[in-house]
Design an enzyme around this catalytic site. Structure first.
Site, PDB file in Angstrom:
ATOM      1  N   LYS A  79       4.469  44.197  25.802  1.00  0.00           N
ATOM      2  CA  LYS A  79       5.336  43.263  25.086  1.00  0.00           C
ATOM      3  C   LYS A  79       6.510  44.054  24.511  1.00  0.00           C
ATOM      4  O   LYS A  79       6.320  45.165  24.000  1.00  0.00           O
ATOM      5  CB  LYS A  79       4.538  42.582  23.969  1.00  0.00           C
ATOM      6  CG  LYS A  79       5.327  41.514  23.199  1.00  0.00           C
ATOM      7  CD  LYS A  79       4.435  40.764  22.202  1.00  0.00           C
ATOM      8  CE  LYS A  79       5.200  39.677  21.461  1.00  0.00           C
ATOM      9  NZ  LYS A  79       4.350  38.943  20.498  1.00  0.00           N
ATOM     10  N   SER A 154       4.377  33.809  20.828  1.00  0.00           N
ATOM     11  CA  SER A 154       5.537  34.574  21.210  1.00  0.00           C
ATOM     12  C   SER A 154       5.311  35.528  22.384  1.00  0.00           C
ATOM     13  O   SER A 154       6.281  35.934  23.029  1.00  0.00           O
ATOM     14  CB  SER A 154       6.050  35.383  20.013  1.00  0.00           C
ATOM     15  OG  SER A 154       5.114  36.379  19.642  1.00  0.00           O
ATOM     16  N   SER A 178       0.123  34.308  18.564  1.00  0.00           N
ATOM     17  CA  SER A 178       0.980  34.715  19.689  1.00  0.00           C
ATOM     18  C   SER A 178       0.276  35.408  20.845  1.00  0.00           C
ATOM     19  O   SER A 178       0.902  35.633  21.879  1.00  0.00           O
ATOM     20  CB  SER A 178       2.115  35.607  19.194  1.00  0.00           C
ATOM     21  OG  SER A 178       3.111  34.803  18.634  1.00  0.00           O
TER      22      SER A 178
HETATM   23  N1  GLN Z   1       4.097  30.496  16.418  1.00  0.00           N
HETATM   24  C1  GLN Z   1       3.851  31.290  15.254  1.00  0.00           C
HETATM   25  C2  GLN Z   1       5.159  31.633  14.579  1.00  0.00           C
HETATM   26  O1  GLN Z   1       6.139  31.206  15.062  1.00  0.00           O
HETATM   27  C3  GLN Z   1       3.077  32.531  15.571  1.00  0.00           C
HETATM   28  C4  GLN Z   1       3.891  33.613  16.158  1.00  0.00           C
HETATM   29  C5  GLN Z   1       3.169  34.906  16.290  1.00  0.00           C
HETATM   30  O2  GLN Z   1       1.930  34.960  16.270  1.00  0.00           O
HETATM   31  N2  GLN Z   1       3.925  35.970  16.388  1.00  0.00           N
HETATM   32  O3  GLN Z   1       5.227  32.298  13.590  1.00  0.00           O
END
Ligand code: GLN
Length: 492
Positions: A79, A154, A178
């Site tokens: 990532k 994400s 995410s």
């Molecule tokens: N969708 C969640 C957010 O927007 C989780 C994102 C994540 O785990 N990085 O914060």
């Protein structure tokens, strides 16, 4: 060999060990697939072809010399939130578009020590804020099951790359879902470890008290191989915990499903917006686990309504603090011709950050400001403690807790959900981060449009082995995890 991309991690380790193929052949095979298919999936932000081939040759030489370990020469995608020495690390943001890290994140360094070959860096929502990967400065990534849908976020690039057979496994990070939500949207297995199990050193911070790296792969077994690499104490991360690491591969059959008590939170299955197909597939998977000997126990998680507001205060508050460092002075994007220092700060940040990130910085700064700190931030921290206690109480009577990973399957690209609609999609994942618990997603079938559905199992602290083991046994008895995405089938 034309189907190297179909092999599991165990099969790859065996094939390399018995010299059925070399790391160079394997790496070239993956690079060719990326060149051919990723124009449609758009999972990679950076492909490090030359370096990957050098690493593959070094892995082959090490193996010849007798110095290889199991994973020596196996490719991986990281990532683009993990710092990689000499390779661009963007966190999906314009503000880091030109950032070349002078060091490796601990997770990346551990991968190198294990002999993994880095294929490249994969796409993500900007600074990991989002659930679709559309907020990336580098554009949207497609879901390999339906190219006009999002892969989730994400860690959407990680999920899409693995689901399209463009990497055998990938690293992800999970601040509020995410790893689990994109794994769910793309039909993969993904593990969010206990907070402190995996080093955050060199992992660009979103919300430091919630962020945790973990593996994303096609099966629990594949995830176990990557967990063996990622887990462990790191003196460079004060929140990483000094605790012995399990051998996650050796423990894959360590927990018996027979007699396992699975908690079913009443509140979770009555959430407005829970898609009927998702509910049905999750219930079928629980039925299967019951047939395998598990007991389903109805439980209460009374704080469910507080998850979204609590998370969406704490996460932006921490983000507003963490993102202060991107000021156009030390590194990253700098605006043109600033008239003075204030102008430099303002324009570098306004031009460098996307809309979602700016919105969260504003909310977080507001919640932390003098007059509102107690009313918002301190209160949210208190509620966070209650959420954690709610889980601990539940774990007095059950071994794991079951939930959907997300209330829906993948959204259409450009669906343009309102922030509230999008944040509500995180209902099943964010409490796990607030409590610091481990949780896993496993694919358990499809909706009416042939989009994958995921089952989430939440465990008590340090129960990664147990979660991987339960899913591994489920995967021995079912074949959902062997189904391949449409674009992978078309390019078999
Ligand atoms: N969708 C969640 C957010 O927007 C989780 C994102 C994540 O785990 N990085 O914060």
């Amino acid at each position: 060999m034309t189907d190297l991309h179909r092999l599991s991690i165990r099969e790859l380790t065996e094939g390399l060990a018995s010299a059925n193929f070399s790391s160079r052949e394997l790496t070239e095979h993956y690079l060719k697939r990326i060149a051919k298919i990723d124009t449609q999936v758009k999972s990679y932000v950076t492909v490090t072809a030359e370096q990957a081939l050098d690493e593959a040759d070094a892995a082959d030489a090490l193996r010849k010399a007798g110095g290889a370990t199991a994973l020596t020469g196996v490719p991986i995608a990281h990532k683009d939130i993990f710092c990689t020495h000499g390779i661009k690390t963007t966190a999906g943001s314009k503000i880091l578009d030109n950032f070349i890290s002078p060091y490796d994140a601990t997770v990346v360094a551990k991968g190198k020590t294990a002999g993994l070959v880095t294929l490249g860096k994969v796409n993500m929502d900007e600074f990991a804020m989002g659930s679709t990967s559309e907020s990336s400065y580098f554009g949207a990534t497609a879901n390999p099951w339906a190219l006009d849908h999002v892969p989730g976020g994400s860690s959407g690039g990680s999920a899409a790359a693995v689901a399209a057979d463009l990497a055998p496994f990938a690293t992800g990070t999970d601040t509020g879902g995410s790893i689990r939500q994109p794994a769910s949207f793309c039909g993969l297995t993904g593990l969010k470890p206990t907070y402190g199990r995996v080093s955050r050193f060199g992992m660009i911070a979103y919300a430091s008290s919630l962020d945790q790296g973990g593996p994303m792969a096609r099966s629990a077994e594949d995830c176990a191989y990557l967990m063996n690499v990622m887990a462990g104490h790191d003196a460079k991360d004060s929140t990483s915990v000094e605790k012995d690491v399990d051998n996650y591969v050796a423990n894959l059959n360590g927990t018996s499903v027979k007699g396992l008590r699975i908690g079913i939170p009443k509140q979770y299955f009555n959430v407005a917006g829970l898609d009927a197909d998702v509910k049905a597939r999750v219930e079928e998977s629980l039925k299967k686990l019951e047939e395998m000997g598990a007991t389903l126990v109805e439980i209460d998680l009374n704080m469910t309504d507080a998850y979204v507001p609590t998370y969406y205060l704490i996460a932006p508050a921490e983000a507003s603090s963490n993102l202060q460092r991107f000021d156009g002075v030390r590194y990253g994007y700098r605006c043109e011709n600033p008239v003075d220092l204030m102008d430099l700060y303002k324009r570098s940040r306004s031009e460098g950050f996307g809309k979602e990130v700016q919105q969260r910085i504003l909310i977080g700064t507001y919640a932390l400001s003098a007059g509102y700190y107690d009313a918002y931030y301190v209160k949210a921290q208190k509620v966070r403690r209650l959420i954690q206690q709610d889980f601990l109480k539940a774990f007095e009577s059950v071994d794991v807790i079951a939930a959907p990973a997300a209330p829906t399957t993948a959204y259409k690209i450009g669906a343009n959900l309102s922030p509230v609609e999008m944040y509500l999609g995180d209902i099943y994942t964010i409490a796990v981060n607030l409590a610091g618990l481990p949780a896993i997603n496993a694919p358990v079938g499809f909706d009416k449009d042939n989009l994958p559905v995921g089952l989430q199992l939440i465990g008590n602290y340090w129960s990664e082995s147990q979660l991987l083991s339960v899913v591994h046994q489920y995967q021995q008895a079912t074949d959902w995890h062997t189904k391949r995405a449409v674009i992978a089938e078309e390019n078999a």
